[in-house]
Design a protein around this motif. Structure first.
Motif, PDB file in Angstrom:
ATOM      1  N   ALA A 129       1.193  -4.574   8.557  1.00 22.47           N
ATOM      2  CA  ALA A 129       2.081  -3.717   8.155  1.00 22.47           C
ATOM      3  C   ALA A 129       1.826  -4.009   6.251  1.00 22.47           C
ATOM      4  O   ALA A 129       1.430  -4.761   6.929  1.00 22.47           O
ATOM      5  CB  ALA A 129       3.711  -3.889   8.114  1.00 22.47           C
ATOM      6  N   ARG A 130       1.791  -3.159   5.363  1.00 20.73           N
ATOM      7  CA  ARG A 130       1.744  -3.133   4.063  1.00 20.73           C
ATOM      8  C   ARG A 130       2.957  -4.482   3.764  1.00 20.73           C
ATOM      9  O   ARG A 130       3.755  -3.562   3.321  1.00 20.73           O
ATOM     10  CB  ARG A 130       1.377  -2.216   3.261  1.00 20.73           C
TER      11      ARG A 130
ATOM     12  N   ARG B   1       5.898  -6.278   1.781  1.00 23.10           N
ATOM     13  CA  ARG B   1       6.648  -6.359   0.051  1.00 23.10           C
ATOM     14  C   ARG B   1       5.656  -7.495  -0.983  1.00 23.10           C
ATOM     15  O   ARG B   1       5.548  -8.607  -0.514  1.00 23.10           O
ATOM     16  CB  ARG B   1       7.805  -6.314   0.059  1.00 23.10           C
TER      17      ARG B   1
ATOM     18  N   ASP C 187       5.164   0.003   6.559  1.00 26.73           N
ATOM     19  CA  ASP C 187       5.460  -0.572   5.132  1.00 26.73           C
ATOM     20  C   ASP C 187       7.113  -1.611   5.238  1.00 26.73           C
ATOM     21  O   ASP C 187       7.437  -1.589   6.195  1.00 26.73           O
ATOM     22  CB  ASP C 187       5.882   0.281   4.337  1.00 26.73           C
ATOM     23  N   SER C 188       6.691  -2.528   5.304  1.00 27.21           N
ATOM     24  CA  SER C 188       7.617  -4.216   5.893  1.00 27.21           C
ATOM     25  C   SER C 188       8.705  -3.611   4.296  1.00 27.21           C
ATOM     26  O   SER C 188       8.515  -4.149   3.606  1.00 27.21           O
ATOM     27  CB  SER C 188       7.119  -5.152   5.643  1.00 27.21           C
TER      28      SER C 188
ATOM     29  N   TYR D 197      -3.322  -4.400  -2.122  1.00 31.30           N
ATOM     30  CA  TYR D 197      -2.044  -3.969  -2.478  1.00 31.30           C
ATOM     31  C   TYR D 197      -1.943  -4.217  -3.716  1.00 31.30           C
ATOM     32  O   TYR D 197      -0.601  -4.610  -4.754  1.00 31.30           O
ATOM     33  CB  TYR D 197      -1.508  -6.365  -1.975  1.00 31.30           C
TER      34      TYR D 197
END
Length: 397
Positions: A175-176, A178, A265-266, A346
C-alpha cells in the motif's frame, strides 16, 4: 607513510562501497525500479466468492477513512467483509457497525475473538478468527487487509483478476503509505525502498523463486492454499507476519506475487519521528532472527554502503584527497540515483535523494534500539498488547 596509509584506506573503503552499489544497481533484482504493478489480467468467466478479513484493534481514528472504501467495492461476484474487533477500548466495533448502516454496500459482520492464547503474536489471532468466520461461507479467495488501508472501488476486482490470470495463490500489494509530515517524507519512501532491496519484487513473482514476501496491508490469498499452508496457525508467533505468510505459502508449493499499489493506500498518519521509530523498531531485530552476529553484520553493512560514500566525499573534498572525493561521490551518486524512482512513486521532491544516508543512519539506530528492547525483555507489541519474546513461545509445529 602513515598519512599515505590513511589516504589509501579511505580510498579503498570508498571503492568497496562503490562496488557494492554497482552490484546493487545491476545484480539485486533491479530492486530500485518501481514498475512492478499488478500483472496483466483478464476477467474470470465466473467471478469467485471472496471474504474480506479486517483485524482491528483500537482503530476508531482511521476506520471512517478506510472501512467505507471496502464496503463500496465494485465487485461483480459475491463478497462479504468480516471485521474482527480484537479487544478494542475505543469503540472500534460499534463504529464499524454504524459506518455499515450509513454507507451500505457489501455485507459486514463484526465479531470479537477474545484474548489470544500464549504463542500468538500481533494481529494473527484476530486473523485466525476472521478466517474461521469466512470459511463458513466457502469463499475461493480471502482478502486480508488492515484497518488503516483504503481501497479504490475497483481494488478487489483487479486483485482477483490478477490472481486468476497469473495462477497466483497470493497477490499482495504494498500500500502507498502516507507522506505528509516532514518525517514521513524522510522515512516512509525509504522504508519501502529498503524492503524492496531485501525482497526484490521481480524475484518474488517468478515461478519457483526462493524469494518470498508479502505486504500485510493487502493480501489476496486463495482459500484452499490458506488451508494447505495452515495459515495463520503455522505462523502464529511470527512478528513479521506478512513475510512469514508468503514463505509458508511458497513452502506449500504456492505461487506468490508482490508489487507496488496504485489503488490501495494507507491512511494511518505518522506525524512524529517517534511514531515512525516505533513502527520500524517493533520488528527490525526480528527481521535479523534475533541474532547478535546478524545485527553486527547489518550495522557494518549499513555503515559501509550508506555512510561511507558521503563521509569519503566530504572528507576528500575538505582534505584535498581527490581520489576519495571522486570515488565517494560516485558511490553517493549511484545511491541517490537508485532512490529517485521511489521518490517519484511517492511524488516527493528529488532533493531528498542525497539525504538517503541520513535516513539510513536513522534506520541503523532504529535497528539497534530494536535489539536493545528485545534484550530488556520487552518483546514486541501490537496496538498496546505486548507479547513474549520469540524464544519464550512454542515452535511452529
Amino acid at each position: 607513510m602513515g598519512q599515505t596509509s590513511r589516504v589509501s584506506a579511505i580510498v579503498w573503503t570508498a571503492a568497496v562501497s562503490l562496488a557494492a552499489w554497482l552490484w546493487l544497481l545491476l545484480g539485486q533484482g533491479f530492486f530500485w525500479r518501481t514498475d512492478v504493478r499488478l500483472p496483466p489480467r483478464r476477467d474470470p468467466g465466473k467471478w469467485p466468492d471472496v471474504c474480506v478479513v479486517v483485524p482491528a484493534r483500537d482503530e476508531a481514528a482511521v476506520l471512517p477513512l478506510s472501512l467505507p472504501s471496502l464496503l463500496a467495492q465494485d465487485y461483480p461476484g459475491r463478497a462479504e467483509v468480516f471485521l474482527v474487533d480484537d479487544g478494542s477500548t475505543d469503540g472500534t466495533g460499534e463504529l464499524a457497525r454504524r459506518l455499515a448502516v450509513r454507507y451500505g454496500g457489501l455485507p459486514l459482520t463484526v465479531d470479537s475473538p477474545g484474548e489470544p492464547p500464549a504463542g500468538w503474536t500481533g494481529k494473527l489471532w484476530a486473523v485466525r478468527h476472521g478466517i474461521g468466520l469466512a470459511r463458513a461461507r466457502g469463499p475461493e479467495y480471502l482478502l486480508l487487509t488492515d484497518a488503516d488501508i483504503a481501497h479504490e472501488p475497483d481494488s478487489l476486482r483487479l486483485l482477483v483478476a490478477a490472481a486468476h490470470t497469473g495462477g497466483f495463490d497470493v497477490v499482495s500489494q504494498m500500500a502507498r503509505l502516507r507522506v505528509e509530515s516532514l518525517w514521513e517524507r524522510l522515512v516512509v519512501p525509504a522504508f519501502v525502498y529498503f524492503f524492496a532491496q531485501l525482497y526484490p519484487f521481480r524475484r518474488i513473482g517468478r515461478k519457483g523463486s526462493r524469494t518470498a514476501a508479502a505486504a500485510g496491508g493487502c493480501v489476496l490469498l486463495r482459500a484452499d492454499m490458506a488451508e494447505k499452508a495452515r495459515i495463520p496457525d503455522a505462523i502464529r508467533h511470527a512478528v513479521i507476519d506478512d513475510v512469514a505468510l508468503a514463505r509458508a505459502v511458497q513452502g506449500a508449493g504456492g505461487h506468490v506475487w508482490l508489487g507496488l499499489a496504485d489503488h490501495v493506500d494507507s491512511v494511518r498518519p505518522y506525524p512524529r519521528l517517534h511514531d515512525l521509530w516505533r513502527m520500524v523498531s517493533r520488528s527490525a531485530y526480528a527481521q535479523l532472527r534475533h541474532s547478535p552476529l546478524l545485527l553486527l553484520g547489518t550495522v557494518a553493512g549499513l555503515a559501509l554502503v550508506y555512510l561511507v560514500p558521503p563521509a569519503a566525499a566530504v572528507a576528500g573534498a575538505v582534505t584535498g584527497n581527490a581520489p576519495a572525493a571522486i570515488v565517494g561521490g560516485a558511490a553517493w551518486l549511484v545511491m541517490a540515483a537508485t532512490y529517485v524512482p521511489m521518490l517519484h512513486y511517492y511524488r516527493q521532491p528529488l532533493w531528498l535523494a542525497p539525504l538517503l544516508p541520513f535516513t539510513a543512519f536513522l534506520y541503523l539506530l532504529m535497528t539497534v534500539d530494536s535489539a536493545v528492547q528485545h534484550y530488556r525483555g520487552r518483546g514486541a507489541a501490537w496496538k498496546g498488547r505486548t507479547y513474549a519474546r520469540p524464544d519464550t513461545v512454542g515452535d511452529e509445529g
